[in-house]
Design a protein around this motif. Sequence first.
Motif, PDB file in Angstrom:
ATOM      1  N   SER A   1      -4.037   7.196  -3.678  1.00 15.35           N
ATOM      2  CA  SER A   1      -3.231   6.689  -2.297  1.00 15.35           C
ATOM      3  C   SER A   1      -4.388   4.726  -2.630  1.00 15.35           C
ATOM      4  O   SER A   1      -5.264   4.957  -3.431  1.00 15.35           O
ATOM      5  CB  SER A   1      -4.413   7.100  -1.313  1.00 15.35           C
ATOM      6  OG  SER A   1      -3.368   7.952  -0.887  1.00 15.35           O
ATOM      7  N   GLY A   2      -3.457   3.463  -2.457  1.00 16.09           N
ATOM      8  CA  GLY A   2      -3.609   2.627  -2.478  1.00 16.09           C
ATOM      9  C   GLY A   2      -3.196   0.987  -2.463  1.00 16.09           C
ATOM     10  O   GLY A   2      -1.873   1.131  -2.152  1.00 16.09           O
ATOM     11  N   LYS A   3      -3.714   0.205  -2.534  1.00 15.62           N
ATOM     12  CA  LYS A   3      -3.514  -0.970  -1.993  1.00 15.62           C
ATOM     13  C   LYS A   3      -2.548  -1.620  -3.776  1.00 15.62           C
ATOM     14  O   LYS A   3      -3.518  -1.512  -4.742  1.00 15.62           O
ATOM     15  CB  LYS A   3      -3.811  -2.212  -1.414  1.00 15.62           C
ATOM     16  CG  LYS A   3      -3.049  -3.109  -0.903  1.00 15.62           C
ATOM     17  CD  LYS A   3      -3.690  -3.913  -0.092  1.00 15.62           C
ATOM     18  CE  LYS A   3      -5.285  -5.040  -1.006  1.00 15.62           C
ATOM     19  NZ  LYS A   3      -5.972  -5.512  -0.216  1.00 15.62           N
TER      20      LYS A   3
ATOM     21  N   GLU B   1      -6.063  -0.604  -6.010  1.00 14.31           N
ATOM     22  CA  GLU B   1      -7.602  -0.353  -5.745  1.00 14.31           C
ATOM     23  C   GLU B   1      -7.314   0.938  -4.399  1.00 14.31           C
ATOM     24  O   GLU B   1      -6.655   0.812  -4.034  1.00 14.31           O
ATOM     25  CB  GLU B   1      -7.719  -1.328  -4.822  1.00 14.31           C
ATOM     26  CG  GLU B   1      -9.189  -2.555  -4.364  1.00 14.31           C
ATOM     27  CD  GLU B   1      -8.993  -2.730  -3.193  1.00 14.31           C
ATOM     28  OE1 GLU B   1     -10.835  -2.968  -2.487  1.00 14.31           O
ATOM     29  OE2 GLU B   1      -8.457  -3.533  -3.054  1.00 14.31           O
ATOM     30  N   LEU B   2      -8.173   1.327  -5.253  1.00 13.90           N
ATOM     31  CA  LEU B   2      -8.132   3.643  -4.309  1.00 13.90           C
ATOM     32  C   LEU B   2      -8.591   2.973  -2.810  1.00 13.90           C
ATOM     33  O   LEU B   2      -9.281   2.205  -2.780  1.00 13.90           O
ATOM     34  CB  LEU B   2      -8.770   3.983  -5.526  1.00 13.90           C
ATOM     35  CG  LEU B   2      -8.202   4.286  -6.906  1.00 13.90           C
ATOM     36  CD1 LEU B   2      -9.383   4.853  -8.102  1.00 13.90           C
ATOM     37  CD2 LEU B   2      -7.211   4.894  -6.611  1.00 13.90           C
ATOM     38  N   THR B   3      -7.542   3.578  -2.368  1.00 21.19           N
ATOM     39  CA  THR B   3      -8.666   3.986  -0.371  1.00 21.19           C
ATOM     40  C   THR B   3      -9.345   5.298  -0.384  1.00 21.19           C
ATOM     41  O   THR B   3      -9.754   4.905   0.696  1.00 21.19           O
ATOM     42  CB  THR B   3      -7.150   3.604   0.289  1.00 21.19           C
ATOM     43  OG1 THR B   3      -5.513   4.188  -0.121  1.00 21.19           O
ATOM     44  CG2 THR B   3      -6.717   2.184   0.277  1.00 21.19           C
ATOM     45  N   ASN B   4      -8.578   6.322  -1.526  1.00 20.80           N
ATOM     46  CA  ASN B   4      -9.208   7.449  -1.095  1.00 20.80           C
ATOM     47  C   ASN B   4      -9.541   7.923  -2.069  1.00 20.80           C
ATOM     48  O   ASN B   4      -9.050   8.759  -2.898  1.00 20.80           O
ATOM     49  CB  ASN B   4      -8.442   8.568  -0.115  1.00 20.80           C
ATOM     50  CG  ASN B   4      -9.064   9.774  -0.087  1.00 20.80           C
ATOM     51  OD1 ASN B   4      -9.737  10.469  -0.293  1.00 20.80           O
ATOM     52  ND2 ASN B   4      -8.095  10.834   0.219  1.00 20.80           N
ATOM     53  N   PRO B   5     -10.383   7.252  -3.188  1.00 18.22           N
ATOM     54  CA  PRO B   5     -10.642   7.834  -4.701  1.00 18.22           C
ATOM     55  C   PRO B   5     -11.236   9.669  -4.891  1.00 18.22           C
ATOM     56  O   PRO B   5     -10.732  10.067  -5.785  1.00 18.22           O
ATOM     57  CB  PRO B   5     -12.754   7.131  -5.031  1.00 18.22           C
ATOM     58  CG  PRO B   5     -12.260   6.424  -3.896  1.00 18.22           C
ATOM     59  CD  PRO B   5     -11.552   6.600  -2.554  1.00 18.22           C
ATOM     60  N   SER B   6     -11.839  10.171  -3.578  1.00 20.17           N
ATOM     61  CA  SER B   6     -11.342  11.640  -3.748  1.00 20.17           C
ATOM     62  C   SER B   6     -10.678  12.660  -4.232  1.00 20.17           C
ATOM     63  O   SER B   6     -10.083  13.816  -4.692  1.00 20.17           O
ATOM     64  CB  SER B   6     -12.360  12.330  -2.279  1.00 20.17           C
ATOM     65  OG  SER B   6     -10.952  12.016  -1.644  1.00 20.17           O
TER      66      SER B   6
ATOM     67  N   SER C   1       1.216  -1.127  -0.201  1.00 19.25           N
ATOM     68  CA  SER C   1       0.253   0.196   0.092  1.00 19.25           C
ATOM     69  C   SER C   1       0.536   1.592   0.230  1.00 19.25           C
ATOM     70  O   SER C   1       1.700   1.302   0.795  1.00 19.25           O
ATOM     71  CB  SER C   1      -0.789   0.139   1.028  1.00 19.25           C
ATOM     72  OG  SER C   1      -1.931  -0.718   1.139  1.00 19.25           O
ATOM     73  N   PHE C   2       0.875   2.136  -1.002  1.00 18.54           N
ATOM     74  CA  PHE C   2       1.127   3.540  -1.055  1.00 18.54           C
ATOM     75  C   PHE C   2       0.107   4.610  -0.923  1.00 18.54           C
ATOM     76  O   PHE C   2      -1.128   4.399  -1.195  1.00 18.54           O
ATOM     77  CB  PHE C   2       1.875   3.527  -2.120  1.00 18.54           C
ATOM     78  CG  PHE C   2       2.915   2.758  -2.712  1.00 18.54           C
ATOM     79  CD1 PHE C   2       4.047   2.637  -1.830  1.00 18.54           C
ATOM     80  CD2 PHE C   2       2.206   1.395  -3.069  1.00 18.54           C
ATOM     81  CE1 PHE C   2       5.397   1.764  -2.330  1.00 18.54           C
ATOM     82  CE2 PHE C   2       3.618   0.177  -3.294  1.00 18.54           C
ATOM     83  CZ  PHE C   2       4.746   1.072  -3.022  1.00 18.54           C
ATOM     84  N   LYS C   3       0.922   6.125  -0.709  1.00 19.91           N
ATOM     85  CA  LYS C   3      -0.029   6.754  -0.537  1.00 19.91           C
ATOM     86  C   LYS C   3      -0.061   7.971  -1.649  1.00 19.91           C
ATOM     87  O   LYS C   3       1.110   7.520  -2.086  1.00 19.91           O
ATOM     88  CB  LYS C   3       0.329   7.599   1.214  1.00 19.91           C
ATOM     89  CG  LYS C   3      -0.549   6.908   2.533  1.00 19.91           C
ATOM     90  CD  LYS C   3      -0.150   8.009   3.479  1.00 19.91           C
ATOM     91  CE  LYS C   3      -0.662   7.671   4.716  1.00 19.91           C
ATOM     92  NZ  LYS C   3      -0.236   7.299   6.163  1.00 19.91           N
TER      93      LYS C   3
END
Length: 122
Positions: free
Chosen positions: A72-74, A102-107, A48-50
């Motif tokens: 950000s995502g995995k 896989e997006l962790t913060n789509p905004s 995972s990365f920001k």
Amino acid sequence: MNKNNLLYLETHEWAFIEGNIAKIGITSYAAMHLGDIVFFDLPEVGQSFKKGEVFAAVESVKSASDLYLPLSGKIVSVNTKLSDEPQLVNEDPFGNFIVEIELTNPSESAELLNVADYEAAL
């Protein structure tokens, strides 16, 4: 992939978002300025990365460069073809993604550049 449907970072990475998955690659501008790409240091699935963190590196006959994640995502998929054929990105930078996340913060996508703003920044 049509460059008009992508979102960009000023550091020359692109993102193509479908639902909560994004393909990530580098732009033709980056590929051209790197020259002949000879190696990718790719992440592993599950990492995972920001947004803005280094997720990979690319080496060419001219230089080595870090690649920054636009969102950000995995990591859910790595384009392993690039391990054996890194020059594929030189041949078609928009058709050869580096990773899928896989997006962790789509905004966060609202903070990226559209093609007109990216090209203006060049």
